[in-house]
Design a protein around this motif. Structure first.
Motif, PDB file in Angstrom:
ATOM      1  N   ARG A 543       7.473 -19.943  90.036  1.00 46.68           N
ATOM      2  CA  ARG A 543       8.467 -19.115  90.718  1.00 46.68           C
ATOM      3  C   ARG A 543       9.140 -19.952  91.793  1.00 46.68           C
ATOM      4  N   GLN A 547       9.574 -16.038  96.076  1.00 52.10           N
ATOM      5  CA  GLN A 547       9.757 -15.009  95.060  1.00 52.10           C
ATOM      6  C   GLN A 547       8.448 -14.246  94.865  1.00 52.10           C
ATOM      7  N   HIS A 576      14.383 -19.221  83.702  1.00 52.34           N
ATOM      8  CA  HIS A 576      14.763 -18.259  84.741  1.00 52.34           C
ATOM      9  C   HIS A 576      16.186 -17.769  84.510  1.00 52.34           C
TER      10      HIS A 576
END
Length: 706
Positions: A543, A547, A576
């Motif tokens: 991440r 996040q 992502h």
């Protein structure tokens, strides 16, 4: 003659696919027996034996492998009929199972309440003792408190125990000590230990998954006892494998220990099978749906079935790898009803197998989707299940008249058409959940409709979603059972490893991957898979810094060995962006690793794929006759040709509207589609004028492309 059989136990029918010596797969169906699903398994094997003119015992001795998908754990969760379960957890956090993430699922619904926890509060015992986030003990485990909790569980008749302590993923010592006491003092209880099942960060997900495992474990154990006993009783001594939620298979013993791995066991074979059928068209992706008697499942496969690392079943969180399959209550048995506003609804209530839809003639009085299909002409009442089961048209019409047509002021035919459209719209919405909401455009995917009723509804679903190509396999009615025969042995492992990608200790990461690979190798050793038929797939959960949610993506082991930070970062940014429509690559936002995952895979023998010779376009030899069916495009009935699907061969073409019938399914080719049979014997339905979509099936088109 060596046989390999895939078995999928559904709510209404139990499906069988039999493969042998490279011959064409044979399909069988028998009514499910919900009280004891193993009875339907043996009934189906008896039907197979009769078709081969063998005794049941002789057949059993000739079966090399049975791959079995079960809905036992799913149904136990959905119906709230699992085991009475106790929980040992860290003092002060026993209510995490009820508090969940503290997020209301329906944000603007003030009446919406949390799902009832699987473990009641009085059976959730908080145990003194604490580990910090690095696994260092800050307070010793209170073994006396563990004994007191065990005494309570014994007095209350607890059947299963879950153990999940804070930060145990970093050090399993406290959980293992408590587990040893439970095994010694409560030996008859089913035991789930979070660090054995899911040694990863995030306490609520871990405790919920562990509780789910205990809740369904005794049910699955009981069923496997029944199944193994019945199979042994008929002389089966071959290999029994159980389908798991990640699309792979495992041994019955591992399924007993980790019962939660089977929560999507039934539909998990479908996505892999779908890819098998679209590859002959040069495709590497597909949407796979399965419409059974009770439910409708939808999933997407791109190169491989899509997998997610967490999900929900009956609103209970489960954080084990599973195929990304969305399920709704929309099947052939889904009951039509009018809500308080007078609007027509379909499901999720189902007539199931007993009594079933009204047309089954088994006492059902409520109108179901199958009843609408009979009235609309999509099902031949004399040829249902190949003629072995006659449908009662009068009963179907009477049920629709009483409960839908008269209250709405409609004719029976218009009411049935409304039921059909609402059911199709519900299923189209289910497909949107796994496509549009996952960043995929459904118009770019071939559509694979499976289940006995799926191909009757697929044209209207594809119209709704603007999908131009459908592939209906000959085995579509038993697609999941067929997919089970194509599944590999799979074992998933996860370890929490929190670190920024920049400055990562690559040697430490490699050592963690090696440790999980060795665990996988031990499992595959027990399953006698030779080294040449093994592989390990590695994934990282990453991440952006700060996040909340991470993204899981595949990473070749070579990149870890090389410490190739830029390549791994690019892979993360790309995934992502695909999922959420943006990345922070240009901003150079730091990336953080949370978990490392390894899937150990053992390759299995697959059924031999048939490839039919070109037989010409003319399908006249397969014409059975004509009958009136409802045409959604014109909202009128029309006489259309009816073809025998078993007689159609590679290259045979028909123009819609038309019906294609096989013993276990019917295919409605609507006025917007035409159909051609491909080299695997599948029925490729394509939008009129789009022959380019099936060029591999048509010689002149294939030559033009070459």
């Amino acid at each position: 003659m060596t046989l390999k059989i895939g078995i999928d136990v559904g709510g209404t029918f139990t499906d069988f696919v039999v493969t042998r010596d490279g011959a064409e797969p044979a399909i069988f169906k028998t009514l499910s027996t919900p009280a004891d699903p193993s009875i339907a398994v043996v009934n189906g094997l008896a039907d197979i034996a009769a078709s081969l003119e063998l005794s049941l015992e002789t057949l059993a001795r000739r079966i090399d492998t049975i791959v079995h998908g079960t809905t036992v754990t799913t149904n136990a969760t959905l119906t709230g009929t699992g085991a009475k379960t106790g929980l040992l957890t860290t003092e002060g956090v026993r209510d995490a199972l009820e508090m969940r993430r503290g997020v209301r699922e329906e944000q603007y619904n003030n009446r919406y309440t949390n799902v009832k926890p699987l473990v009641p509060r009085y059976l959730r015992a908080g145990i003194p003792g604490r580990l910090d986030r690095d696994g260092i003990e800050s307070a010793a485990l209170d073994l006396a408190a563990v004994r007191d909790a065990i005494a309570l569980f014994r007095a209350e008749g607890v059947q299963a125990v879950s153990i999940c302590f804070m930060n145990s993923f970093a050090n399993p010592a406290h959980e293992q000590a408590a587990a040893e006491l439970v095994r010694r003092e409560l030996p008859g209880a089913y035991l789930s230990v979070s660090t054995d099942l899911l040694p990863s960060i995030r306490f609520y997900e871990r405790v919920s998954t562990t509780a789910l495992n205990s809740y369904v474990g005794p049910k699955l154990n009981h069923y496997l006892d029944q199944l193994v006993g019945r199979l042994k009783g008929i002389g089966f001594d071959g290999l029994l494998l159980i389908m798991q939620s990640n699309g792979g298979v495992i041994s019955p013993q591992l399924a007993r220990e980790k019962a939660a791995l089977t929560l999507l066991s039934g539909p998990a074979g479908g996505p892999g099978a779908g890819l098998h059928y679209v590859r002959v068209h040069g495709q590497n992706k597909c949407i796979v749906t399965d419409m059974g008697g009770t439910s409708f499942e939808a999933s997407v496969a791109v190169d491989a079935p899509m997998v997610k690392n967490d999900g929900e079943i009956a609103r209970h969180k489960i954080a084990l790898p599973m195929l990304d399959i969305h399920t709704i209550g929309a099947g052939g048995g889904s009951i039509g009803w009018l809500d308080e506003g007078g609007l027509l609804r379909m499901g999720p209530q189902s007539a199931g197998a007993d009594p079933g839809p009204a047309c089954y003639g088994k006492g059902g009085k409520l109108p179901a989707t199958t009843d609408a299909n009979v009235v609309l002409g999509y099902l031949d009442p004399e040829f249902f299940a190949g003629g072995r089961m006659k449908l009662d048209v009068a009963a179907a019409r009477a049920a629709i008249l009483e409960h839908i047509a008269q209250p709405m002021g409609l004719s029976v035919e218009d009411a049935a058409a409304g039921m059909y459209r609402v059911a199709c719209n519900n299923m189209a919405q289910g497909v949107r959940e796994v496509t549009i909401k996952r960043g995929f455009d459904p118009r770019e995917f071939p559509f694979i409709p499976a289940g006995g009723a799926g191909p009757i509804h697929s044209c209207l679903i594809c119209e709704e979603l603007e999908i131009p190509l459908q592939i209906v396999p000959r085995e579509s009615s038993v697609l999941c059972a067929f997919g089970m025969l194509m599944s590999e042995l799979k074992h998933d492992f996860v370890r929490t490893f929190v670190s920024r990608l920049e400055g990562l200790e690559w040697a430490k990461l490699g050592a963690i991957v090696d440790e999980m690979s060795r665990e996988g190798a031990r499992q595959l050793d027990e399953e006698r898979i030779p080294a040449a038929r093994r592989r390990d797939d590695v994934k990282l959960d990453c991440r952006y810094i700060r996040q909340y949610h991470e993204v899981s993506f595949a990473v070749p082991r070579s990149l870890i060995d090389a410490g190739d930070t830029p390549a791994i970062a690019r892979a993360f940014h790309a995934e992502h962006n695909r999922l959420y429509g943006y990345s922070l690559e240009a901003e150079n936002t730091p990336i953080e690793i949370i978990n490392v995952r390894v899937q150990a895979i053992g390759l299995t023998d697959k059924p031999v794929a048939r490839h039919e010779e070109w037989a010409g376009e003319d399908a006249a030899h397969a014409l059975k006759g004509k009958r009136a069916v409802y045409i959604p495009e014109t909202k009128k009935f029309r006489e259309v040709p009816v073809y025998d699907g078993h007689k159609m061969r590679h290259g045979n073409r028909i123009d819609g509207p038309a019906m294609i019938e096989q013993e276990t399914t019917a295919i409605f080719v609507s006025a917007s589609f035409d159909c051609v049979v491909d080299a695997l014997g599948s029925f490729a339905l394509y939008r009129k004028g789009r022959e380019d979509l099936v060029a591999t099936c048509i010689p002149e088109k294939k030559e033009a492309l070459a």
